[in-house]
Design a protein around this motif. Structure first.
Motif, PDB file in Angstrom:
ATOM      1  N   UNK A 141     -10.259  48.130  65.799  1.00  0.00           N
ATOM      2  CA  UNK A 141      -8.884  48.106  66.284  1.00  0.00           C
ATOM      3  C   UNK A 141      -8.650  46.770  66.982  1.00  0.00           C
ATOM      4  N   UNK A 142      -7.374  46.365  67.011  1.00  0.00           N
ATOM      5  CA  UNK A 142      -7.021  45.116  67.681  1.00  0.00           C
ATOM      6  C   UNK A 142      -5.796  45.339  68.543  1.00  0.00           C
ATOM      7  N   UNK A 156      -7.704  41.084  71.488  1.00  0.00           N
ATOM      8  CA  UNK A 156      -9.023  41.712  71.527  1.00  0.00           C
ATOM      9  C   UNK A 156      -9.236  42.472  70.222  1.00  0.00           C
ATOM     10  N   UNK A 157     -10.365  42.220  69.595  1.00  0.00           N
ATOM     11  CA  UNK A 157     -10.783  42.971  68.409  1.00  0.00           C
ATOM     12  C   UNK A 157     -12.045  43.728  68.796  1.00  0.00           C
ATOM     13  N   UNK A 158     -11.990  45.047  68.689  1.00  0.00           N
ATOM     14  CA  UNK A 158     -13.117  45.918  69.043  1.00  0.00           C
ATOM     15  C   UNK A 158     -13.563  46.656  67.783  1.00  0.00           C
ATOM     16  N   UNK A 159     -14.865  46.596  67.470  1.00  0.00           N
ATOM     17  CA  UNK A 159     -15.369  47.202  66.238  1.00  0.00           C
ATOM     18  C   UNK A 159     -16.708  47.867  66.489  1.00  0.00           C
ATOM     19  N   UNK A 160     -17.020  48.848  65.635  1.00  0.00           N
ATOM     20  CA  UNK A 160     -18.340  49.501  65.673  1.00  0.00           C
ATOM     21  C   UNK A 160     -18.908  49.533  64.264  1.00  0.00           C
ATOM     22  N   UNK A 161     -20.142  49.045  64.137  1.00  0.00           N
ATOM     23  CA  UNK A 161     -20.866  49.142  62.882  1.00  0.00           C
ATOM     24  C   UNK A 161     -22.219  49.782  63.162  1.00  0.00           C
ATOM     25  N   UNK A 162     -22.427  50.970  62.634  1.00  0.00           N
ATOM     26  CA  UNK A 162     -23.675  51.681  62.920  1.00  0.00           C
ATOM     27  C   UNK A 162     -23.805  51.987  64.401  1.00  0.00           C
TER      28      UNK A 162
END
Length: 595
Positions: free
Chosen positions: A336-337, A352-358
């Protein structure tokens, strides 16, 4: 001399006049009337006559074996001397017997007290002994005394053909008892060690028996998971970038952190963290902060991402204005940003760019002092760094990263503005507070042409008030009222908004005390693509005595909802036209999120 037997005590009944006298049980008579002459006397009278050896049960004697009766002590001693010789001559087993010697001296150390005497030394009444049955009428052989030799074991059994019965009076503990104690001690130690080695693991700690795929926390978070200066150039391609600092421990109060993301005490703790600050030579102060957190497993990372994204959506840790929001696809499993503005002496925009990978959470905070940075280049720069750690994190690797504008997510109270939707009117001053939604009570501007609290048509009507604090320039009680009307159809909501707007636009013609200026229109897109449209006005009412009441209003519609925004302002303290139009659009967007 008379051959009549003397009165000697029975076994276990020593004569009180001779307490240390030994009594042979083989010579004791069952009763006094049938007592026979003492064998010792016969040996003294007839030395040549030797009694045939016999086997008899010999009980241990507590008295000294070498003592005779008081009146026959010398005869006992002579008989002892002659008895040895006679035994050697007439007893065929004499050669195999152990000489008695001076048994009195050897046994004196282990003598037991004479129970026939009282503690004051006076003779007591002897107890009646149990009858002893004789095996035969032959005289008993001399008892064999056990020598006190420390080299011989104290506990032994009599030989099968022996004439003696050896009774063990030893107080030494049995070997099996010590063995049992040792076994119990070993068992206690084994149980204690077993419990210590099988304690419950600490919450969040990786299991030692788990495989690397099940417990990825054992894989170190590489330093090159962070964004490089070359990759940061995607944010502002015309600027030259450099790495300012890189750290693995970031305090919660660090000035260099990702904006709007708050980690409270309930937030899961990452097992590893890297953060890097980057800056450029751009005149607008373009910079970035990149952070990567690794968690023990994907489930924990999901929990952390939910908490961080909620704090980002609210962005209320410090006063900030939410400018826009974007969806991000092709970057990671979740992303999400959000773009916000910190309205200080110089407005600074942060994307702000917030991300989840694994099991990893990645974030970039791109800042500029002139204009907001678009979400697309910020997400592209973050994706370039994520390519190096996505596989080890067990997550989705970046592909073609795209962004799209969306309605800012509502973390709480869907359908209503949040405090971060309202702008400041004085730079670096003011803090908005929201009241609880309640029934509609506002009287409006008197230009609406209807009584807002009772007009027919809406199926529901509500109001919420927002007050501004900590701004010395603000009028007393300055705030904003937002009114929401719900209808059964979209067309009904649009018709109601048009009617109110038309009445306000011509209010100066119907009310001589009213003046309407600065009419403007606004449009936008709400949740699920719902169209937003409306108008804004500045209404001034003459209150008499040269006093005026000024209102900024905005009426619009979205879906089945009609929204009405009203603020009591002054000529010197009011929202700008653009800020008021943006707030009107946001109010309608929040209404479209109502459930």
């Amino acid at each position: 001399m008379s051959e009549e037997p003397t009165c000697r005590p029975r076994r276990g009944m020593p004569d009180s006049s001779a307490p240390d006298e030994a009594v042979d049980t083989a010579q004791a008579s069952p009763s006094p009337a049938q007592a026979s002459p003492s064998p010792a006397r016969h040996q003294a009278k007839q030395p040549a006559r030797a009694a045939a050896p016999r086997r008899a049960l010999l009980l241990p004697d507590d008295d000294d074996a070498g003592q005779g009766d008081t009146g026959h002590g010398s005869a006992g001693q002579n008989n002892a001397g002659r008895g040895n010789g006679a035994a050697a001559a007439d007893d065929p087993d004499a050669a195999f017997r152990r000489p008695t010697g001076d048994t009195a001296g050897r046994r004196r150390g282990s003598r037991r007290p004479d129970r026939s005497r009282t503690p004051q030394g006076r003779p007591g009444t002897p107890a009646t002994p149990a009858p002893v049955h004789r095996a035969s009428a032959r005289p008993a052989p001399e008892p064999v005394q056990q020598e006190e030799d420390d080299s011989r074991p104290a506990h032994r059994r009599a030989e099968p053909d022996s004439d003696q019965l050896v009774v063990d009076h030893s107080t030494t503990p049995r070997w099996w008892l010590w063995s049992l104690v040792a076994v119990l001690l070993v068992a206690v130690v084994v149980v204690a060690v077993s419990r210590l080695n099988h304690q419950a693991p600490i919450a969040g700690a990786p299991s030692p028996s788990a495989s690397p795929s099940a417990q990825p926390s054992v894989t170190p978070l590489p330093r090159d998971s962070l964004m490089s200066a070359e990759e940061a150039s995607r944010i502002a391609p015309k600027a030259t970038w450099r790495e300012d600092s890189t750290e693995s421990k970031v305090p919660n109060d660090s000035p260099q952190t990702v904006s709007c993301v708050v980690r409270d005490a309930a937030h899961p703790n990452p097992v590893a963290t890297w953060q890097r600050s980057l800056s450029s030579n751009a005149t607008t102060g373009t910079s970035a902060v990149n952070r990567v957190d690794s968690y023990p497993d994907e489930a924990t990372a999901k929990t952390a991402f939910t908490a961080e994204s909620a704090s980002l959506e609210a962005c209320n840790s410090v006063p900030a204005l939410i400018v826009s929001a974007s969806s991000v696809t092709g970057l990671a499993d979740q992303a999400i940003s959000l773009t916000v503005a910190f309205q200080g002496a110089t407005t600074q925009y942060h994307t702000i760019v917030l991300a989840r990978t694994g099991r990893e959470i990645l974030a970039v905070d791109a800042a500029d002092n002139h204009s907001p940075i678009d979400a697309a280049p910020a997400a592209s720069a973050l994706g370039a760094a994520a390519e190096r750690s996505c596989t080890s994190a067990g997550g989705t690797c970046p592909a073609r990263v795209t962004t799209a504008a969306i309605v800012p997510p509502s973390p709480a109270d869907p359908g209503w503005l949040i405090t971060s939707d309202l702008p400041r009117l004085t730079p670096d001053q003011g803090e908005w507070q929201a009241a609880t939604p309640a029934g509609l009570s506002s009287k409006g501007t008197q230009c609406e042409g209807v009584t807002l609290a009772s007009v027919s048509g809406p199926t529901a009507r509500e109001q919420r008030t927002y007050l501004l604090y900590k701004d010395p320039s603000a009028p007393q009680g300055f705030g904003v009222d937002t009114l929401r009307f719900t209808f059964s159809k979209d067309a009904d909501a649009a018709a109601f908004a048009k009617k109110i707007g038309d009445n306000i636009a011509r209010c100066s013609k119907t009310l001589t005390t009213a003046k309407v200026s600065s009419p403007k229109t606004f449009t936008g897109v709400g949740e699920n693509g719902l169209a937003i449209s409306g108008r804004t006005f500045l209404v001034t009412q003459d209150a008499g005595s040269g006093q005026h009441v000024i209102f900024q209003v905005a009426i619009g519609s979205v879906g089945r909802s009609a929204t009405y925004l009203l603020a009591n302002v002054t000529s010197s303290y009011r929202f700008s036209d653009d800020a008021w139009s943006q707030l009107a659009v946001r109010d309608a967007q929040r209404a479209s999120q109502a459930r």
